[in-house]
Design an enzyme around this catalytic site. Structure first.
Site, PDB file in Angstrom:
ATOM      1  N   CYS A 343       0.784  -1.229   0.000  1.00 57.95           N
ATOM      2  CA  CYS A 343       0.000   0.000   0.000  1.00 57.95           C
ATOM      3  C   CYS A 343       0.827   1.296   0.000  1.00 57.95           C
ATOM      4  CB  CYS A 343      -1.063   0.008   1.092  1.00 57.95           C
ATOM      5  SG  CYS A 343      -0.601  -0.807   2.599  1.00 57.95           S
ATOM      6  N   ARG A 372       7.155 -10.935   5.298  1.00 61.85           N
ATOM      7  CA  ARG A 372       6.828 -10.654   6.695  1.00 61.85           C
ATOM      8  C   ARG A 372       7.601 -11.614   7.572  1.00 61.85           C
ATOM      9  NH1 ARG A 372       0.284  -9.495   6.134  1.00 61.85           N
ATOM     10  NH2 ARG A 372       0.568  -7.893   4.525  1.00 61.85           N
ATOM     11  N   GLN A 390       0.452 -11.089  -2.947  1.00 61.85           N
ATOM     12  CA  GLN A 390      -0.960 -10.738  -2.814  1.00 61.85           C
ATOM     13  C   GLN A 390      -1.528 -10.288  -4.149  1.00 61.85           C
ATOM     14  OE1 GLN A 390      -0.197  -7.589   0.092  1.00 61.85           O
ATOM     15  NE2 GLN A 390      -1.347  -8.765   1.587  1.00 61.85           N
ATOM     16  N   ASP A 392      -3.163  -7.776  -4.890  1.00 60.31           N
ATOM     17  CA  ASP A 392      -3.407  -6.601  -4.064  1.00 60.31           C
ATOM     18  C   ASP A 392      -3.855  -5.422  -4.923  1.00 60.31           C
ATOM     19  OD1 ASP A 392      -3.455  -5.248  -1.723  1.00 60.31           O
ATOM     20  OD2 ASP A 392      -1.289  -5.002  -1.524  1.00 60.31           O
ATOM     21  N   HIS A 394      -5.396  -1.236  -4.536  1.00 61.37           N
ATOM     22  CA  HIS A 394      -5.811  -0.109  -3.714  1.00 61.37           C
ATOM     23  C   HIS A 394      -6.674   0.797  -4.561  1.00 61.37           C
ATOM     24  CE1 HIS A 394      -2.392  -1.842  -1.617  1.00 61.37           C
ATOM     25  NE2 HIS A 394      -3.146  -1.609  -0.578  1.00 61.37           N
ATOM     26  N   LYS A 475     -14.043  -3.114   7.820  1.00 57.11           N
ATOM     27  CA  LYS A 475     -13.713  -4.041   6.724  1.00 57.11           C
ATOM     28  C   LYS A 475     -14.748  -5.154   6.612  1.00 57.11           C
ATOM     29  CE  LYS A 475     -10.938  -7.058   9.650  1.00 57.11           C
ATOM     30  NZ  LYS A 475      -9.769  -7.916   9.780  1.00 57.11           N
ATOM     31  N   HIS A 521      -8.319  -1.023   0.632  1.00 53.39           N
ATOM     32  CA  HIS A 521      -7.373  -2.117   0.393  1.00 53.39           C
ATOM     33  C   HIS A 521      -8.234  -3.333   0.105  1.00 53.39           C
ATOM     34  CE1 HIS A 521      -4.066  -0.312   3.026  1.00 53.39           C
ATOM     35  NE2 HIS A 521      -5.120   0.344   3.426  1.00 53.39           N
TER      36      HIS A 521
END
Length: 646
Positions: A343, A372, A390, A392, A394, A475, A521
RNA sequence: GCCGGGUUAGCUCAGUUGGCAGAGCACUUCUCUUGUAAAGAAGAUGUCGUCGGUUCGAUUCCGACACCCGGCUCCA
């Protein structure tokens, strides 16, 4: 003697003698029920079977068929476990032992220099069977807290429970309930319990594990024994079979057997290398994801794997999640970190140039690999790893555009997940925790109701998890059920009021004013690696044809058919079908077995008849062999199957 | 990170009460040429996870570390 009258769940009344117990009632109804009875519910409260029934009570007899009955059975079995361990290991002390899904556990602290291992389980189980065969009655009692402390003076964890006034183990502040059975085994307990240990026939001890006292890692570690317990032999057998089924599907085992990927020691914990076949499947997943995002109005971006510490200071990751990040690399102009999220990078991309409300929503998509630092003990195959990718994106949108964007997103998520063979979804809406949240309350309310409206609009039932949101916004999480009924959290749609602030993101609204966009996200697959693992288990290694690394194996019956078999492969490959050829150096049955164990969707056999007629023998995974199928017909069928992702 | 268990051939696993290790499958070669889930024969294969210690000698005993498994804790 006076009679009393009680009412049963079906609405009927029953006359009983004064002083009759729930057990008497069960016997009065039928011998079968009396035998199956475990506890009773009297005026809505669970009670032991020997409870004397008050006149006019509403009573139901609880058996192992109900969740409550099973729970009691498991709780009682846990008591027997503790009794056995305390008898076998003098000096051991016990902590708590509740029922859990499918079973129970009990936590113990062993005497110095002694530890429980799985080898001890057999002996403990044997002792438990002795106790069960003795059919000892569970007898309830109550004492004052002081008396209880006296009784449990050798058991510090029990004393701690007694001292905690609001402990659920304690019925009332001034009376502590306990249960006694056998020659003096006694445990603090709210109850109720089954009438006697003889009811606890169908159990098995499963494993030994460590567990912190009261679940806090600052507390001492205890040894926990897990067991499973059921109301019938069949239920126990079925449960053990389901565990075996899950083990058969274990993605770590299948990944190895099907040559998909591996975790070489030298790579380090939680890091995988993808072999050609696993990579093929993964590539198909990624291609599918890219295609859907392209169709869905997303713009594709790329960002680096490392970034200057400054970026993660701006994003706040170093303040909040530093422990979960890999340690920094010292470089010429400062510290660099592996990125734990995409992000911040996407915010940098948004921030370039001036954005108009006409540009929004802006949807930035990346198959972004993040790293991570998961604690060593938490790693688990592909499900929990240290480097993963991911799907992913945004989305930057206006407050006004939020509701519509969310509604569209939900539809998008579901259609993508359905392509992977999931058709059962659970939705969770997590709302603000007033103790830890940023952004103004009005914004939260607006955003939460946008999420809620979107769910309602699609007629989706959801659970509200009050206070479960991240500090930066509410979320929706989406869980799927797999082929054997297990639930996995895959997708997440999170609103963020924090990062737009931290990165000073803006757009110009129709009145020419600078405004903050709202950031969403969202990840559908979550981690590609993890979804790959889930799919591997969901399909038990038998990927549907569109995802299978090898779709068709072609086997000539004998060497003389090799040329024709290769022609067949040529035609299939021209259609983009992934093929494998097995020459006739082994008996046909053997070669078929080899490809079947690799779970290839189609085995084509090409022999003399086929060579003459342009046909193949089709041996599909999971259905009957078909001879003399014209090749063109087979190709047509396969093409449909792949296109429709069957 | 914590508790417990583990690591032997590519895979699954046996074994050595301390004396340079074995099976099945896979692999290689040869023979067989096969019509729908295991043809036959021969052969090759190991730093017994890594590093240190004890010992005449360690794959075996001890220690540290790495990795794996079952949990706990954690998971933006």
């Amino acid at each position: 003697m006076a009679n009393i009258s009680v009412s049963l769940p079906d609405g009927t009344q029953r006359e009983l003698k004064q002083g009759a117990t729930a057990a008497d009632l069960a016997l009065d109804i039928g011998a079968g029920l009396a035998k199956a009875a475990l506890i009773a519910e009297v005026n809505g409260e669970e009670a032991d079977l020997n409870k004397v029934l008050p006149d006019g009570a509403a009573v139901s007899i609880v058996t192992g068929d109900s969740d409550k009955g099973l729970e009691t059975l498991r709780h009682s079995t846990a008591h027997v476990l503790a009794q056995a361990v305390l008898e076998l290991y003098p000096g051991a002390t016990f902590a708590i032992g509740p029922p859990i899904e499918h079973g129970f556990y009990y936590d113990f602290a062993m005497p110095e220099d002694e530890t429980l291992t799985e080898e001890n389980l057999e002996g403990i189980e044997e002792k438990m069977r002795e106790i069960i065969t003795a059919d000892q009655a569970f007898i309830r009692g109550e004492v004052s807290a002081n008396e209880a402390l006296e009784i449990f003076s050798d058991h510090p964890f029990k004393c701690e429970i007694i001292k905690v006034a609001d402990s659920s183990e304690v019925q009332t502040p001034d009376a502590i309930s306990f249960y006694r059975n056998g020659d003096g085994f006694i445990d603090l307990c709210r109850g109720p319990h089954v009438p006697s240990t003889g009811k606890l026939q169908h159990f098995k001890l499963m494993n030994v594990a460590g567990a912190y006292w009261r679940g806090n890692e600052k507390n001492p570690m205890l040894q926990r024994i897990y067991g499973t317990a059921w109301a019938s032999k069949k239920q126990l057998k079925d449960h053990l079979f389901r565990l075996e089924e899950a083990a058969r599907r274990d993605h770590r085992k299948l990944a190895n057997e099907l040559d998909l990927l591996s975790f070489p020691d030298e790579l380090g914990g939680g890091l995988a290398v993808w072999h050609p076949k696993g990579s093929q499947v993964r590539k198909l997943m990624e291609d599918f994801s890219r295609q859907r995002h392209e169709d869905g109005g997303y713009e594709f971006v790329y960002s680096p794997h490392i970034a200057n510490a400054e970026l993660f200071r701006t994003s706040g990751h170093l303040d909040f999640y530093a422990e979960g990040m890999y340690p920094p690399m010292e470089m010429d102009n400062g510290e660099y970190y592996l990125k734990p999220m995409n992000c911040p990078m996407h915010c940098l991309i948004y921030r370039t140039g001036t954005k108009s409300y006409r540009d929004l929503p802006i949807r930035l998509f990346e198959l972004g690999t993040v790293y991570r630092y998961e604690r060593a003990g938490t790693l688990h195959g592909l499900m929990r790893i240290r480097g993963f990718t991911q799907d992913d994106a945004h989305i930057f949108t206006t407050e006004e555009g939020l509701a519509e964007e969310i509604a569209g997103l939900l539809e998008f998520v579901i259609s993508v997940l359905e392509a992977f063979g999931f058709n059962e979804f659970t939705f969770n809406l997590s709302t603000r925790d007033p103790q830890k949240s940023v952004g103004d309350v009005q914004m939260w309310d607006l955003a939460t109701s946008a999420l809620e409206e979107a769910l309602d609009k699609h007629g989706l039932l959801f659970d509200r998890k009050e206070g479960d949101a991240a500090f930066y916004g509410p979320k929706i999480d989406i869980d799927v059920s797999d082929a054997i009924g297990r639930s996995w959290q895959l997708s997440t749609i999170q609103l963020d009021f924090n990062l737009p602030e931290r990165f000073s993101l803006r757009y110009i609204n129709s009145s020419g004013e600078r405004k903050r966009p709202v950031m969403i996200h969202r990840a559908l697959m979550g981690s590609i690696e993890r979804l790959f693992g889930i799919l591997l288990e969901h399909y038990a290694g038998a990927f549907p044809t569109w995802l299978a690394p090898i779709q068709v194996a072609v086997l000539p019956v004998a060497n003389e058919h090799e040329k024709y078999a290769k022609d067949v492969i040529g035609k299939l490959e021209a259609e983009g079908i992934r093929c494998e050829f097995l020459r006739a150096d082994n008996p046909l049955g053997k070669r078929i077995r080899d490809v079947k164990t690799q779970k290839v969707p189609y085995v084509l056999v090409a022999g003399g008849d086929d060579t003459a007629n342009g046909t193949v023998g089709v041996n599909p995974r999971g259905s009957e062999v078909e001879r003399d199928v014209p090749l063109s017909e087979f190709i047509g069928r396969l093409r449909t199957e792949v296109e429709e992702r069957l």
